[in-house]
Design an enzyme around this catalytic site. Structure first.
Site, PDB file in Angstrom:
ATOM      1  N   TYR A   1       0.887   0.258  14.836  1.00 49.92           N
ATOM      2  CA  TYR A   1      -0.052   0.062  13.733  1.00 49.92           C
ATOM      3  C   TYR A   1       0.322   0.916  12.545  1.00 49.92           C
ATOM      4  CZ  TYR A   1      -4.369  -0.370  11.064  1.00 49.92           C
ATOM      5  OH  TYR A   1      -5.281  -0.616  10.079  1.00 49.92           O
TER       6      TYR A   1
ATOM      7  N   LYS B   1      -3.270  -2.649   7.942  1.00 47.73           N
ATOM      8  CA  LYS B   1      -3.296  -4.110   7.950  1.00 47.73           C
ATOM      9  C   LYS B   1      -2.355  -4.632   6.870  1.00 47.73           C
ATOM     10  CE  LYS B   1      -5.746  -6.388  10.995  1.00 47.73           C
ATOM     11  NZ  LYS B   1      -5.178  -6.309  12.350  1.00 47.73           N
TER      12      LYS B   1
ATOM     13  N   ASP C   1       0.883  -1.161   0.000  1.00 49.76           N
ATOM     14  CA  ASP C   1       0.000   0.000   0.000  1.00 49.76           C
ATOM     15  C   ASP C   1       0.919   1.209   0.000  1.00 49.76           C
ATOM     16  OD1 ASP C   1      -1.526   2.199   0.753  1.00 49.76           O
ATOM     17  OD2 ASP C   1      -2.611   1.138   2.341  1.00 49.76           O
TER      18      ASP C   1
END
Ligand code: 13P
Ligand code: 13P
Ligand code: MG
Ligand code: MG
Ligand code: MG
Length: 385
Positions: free
Chosen positions: A227, A230, A10
């Protein structure tokens, strides 16, 4: 030997985390076209699922090749620059390091690579997911390679009857184990039923001694220590002639099983099988999506893709996923929709614990029992009347 590598990252979302901008796809396409021309790659295609961009590549350099990984890294840096120019969301999100150092391990991009001698006919499926983690493949891989109610070939195909070996990673302790199935089925299920920690990395045929499936196994949060989105994993499954048929490999996705991911990576939600143009997780950053791309490989060339979930036979799975999503959403911030505390990707808990520390107090002591006069306290042991 031929190597099929999917490397994905990403490098920026359009809009938010929902898709990849066409200019980024065009940039990556130009890069792979050059790499085919200069002979690094035999063939390659650029495909997206949600905000993740996958390079599906064939070549002769084997797994973990610094040439192929280095090429993917440079391509993702180029698509990051496009994302920056357009102000896209989370430009360079999955590139966790400033420098490339030999291969992609620990740098952020996910990769699944499989090496094999090309058969006269070589059908493969490439699965790409968004808004979930690599353990999402555990249940479908179990069904494809170990469950005869899914895969009749395990019973009626002489080349499949001996079973498959599953290689499972423990992502918390960086170690691996092999389970010889069907003999080790029950042992294996104890582990892979916890997909946040134990992830099937590869599967191989016992009769053919050949690689049958491989997944991208990295967990970004375990690499970055925080984080960063995902993992949005990918998987390759080789099919037919002693391996599962195409239909057997697609069948588990007719059940939209619940995975971790969706909004802020912190919610359980169903994995919805979709056609390519529907791989845009808009609702509550979900539900998590999976696309299945079918290729025939000939002399290393990728003939395809066929969009395998563009099939009305998966409409019910999609409808069921929507129903499950409605049901789970109504739990709002409650488990089991929200992930349990130790699996939450986002959390305010440490800060809350600190701030509220002096507002906690011990539970009140039990009220002193009133014993009526004349009745011995020993007449009832511990029971209240
Ligand atoms: P076909 O007869 O259409 O080739 O099908 C063979 C098969 O085994 C399907 O799983
Ligand atoms: P991605 O990993 O797809 O960027 O998703 C991040 C997220 O937090 C979605 O809510
Ligand atoms: Mg994103
Ligand atoms: Mg994503
Ligand atoms: Mg991600």
């Amino acid at each position: 030997m031929l190597t099929l590598s999917i490397v994905k990252a990403d490098t920026g979302g359009y809009v938010g985390h929902s898709a990849v901008h066409p200019d980024m796809v065009a940039e990556a396409q130009r890069a792979v076209d050059r790499a085919i021309q200069n002979g690094l790659l035999i063939d390659a295609q650029v495909v997206t699922c949600g905000d993740d961009l996958s390079l599906i590549m064939t070549h002769r350099y084997g797994r973990d090749s610094h040439l192929v990984h280095g090429f993917a890294w440079e391509t993702f840096r180029a698509t990051t620059r496009v994302a920056q120019d357009l102000g896209l969301y989370g430009a360079g999100q999955d590139l966790l390091s400033d420098a490339f150092s030999g291969n992609l391990r620990g740098l952020g991009p996910g990769y699944a690579e499989i090496e094999f001698e090309e058969r006269p006919s070589e059908p493969v499926l490439c699965f790409l997911a968004d808004k979930t983690e690599p353990g999402a493949w555990n249940l479908p891989l179990y069904k494809i390679f170990a469950d005869p109610f899914n895969t009749p070939g395990l019973v009626i195909d002489a080349k499949m009857h001996a079973g498959f070996v599953f290689e499972v990673y423990d992502l918390y302790e960086d170690k691996r184990i092999e389970f010889d199935c069907p003999a080790d089925l029950y042992d294996m299920l104890m582990f892979i039923g916890s997909p946040a920690r134990y992830v099937i990395h590869s599967v191989r045929s016992k009769a053919l001694s050949e690689a049958a499936a491989v997944t991208s196994t990295q967990r970004l949060s375990l690499i970055a220590g925080k984080y960063v989105g995902k993992d949005d994993p990918v998987m390759v499954v080789r099919c037919q002639s002693g391996l599962p048929s195409i239909g057997e490999a697609l069948e588990p996705f007719a059940f939209p099983h619940t995975v971790a991911g969706s909004m802020r990576g912190s919610h359980h939600a169903p994995l919805m099988p979709v056609r390519l143009e529907d791989a845009t997780p808009n609702r509550f950053d979900g539900p998590p999506r999976v696309v299945g791309l079918g290729f025939q490989i000939k002399d290393g060339k990728l003939i395809g893709p066929r969009d395998m979930f563009a099939d009305p036979a998966f409409d019910r799975a999609r409808a069921q996923a929507n129903e499950v999503m409605d049901y789970l959403r109504r739990h709002g911030p409650f488990e089991p929709h929200r992930l349990p505390l130790d699996e939450l990707e986002y959390t305010t808990m440490p800060e809350l614990e600190k701030r509220l520390a002096d507002r906690w107090s011990p539970l009140p002591a039990p009220a002193a029992e009133q014993v009526p006069a004349g009745e011995a306290a020993s007449s009832v042991s511990g029971l209240r009347r």
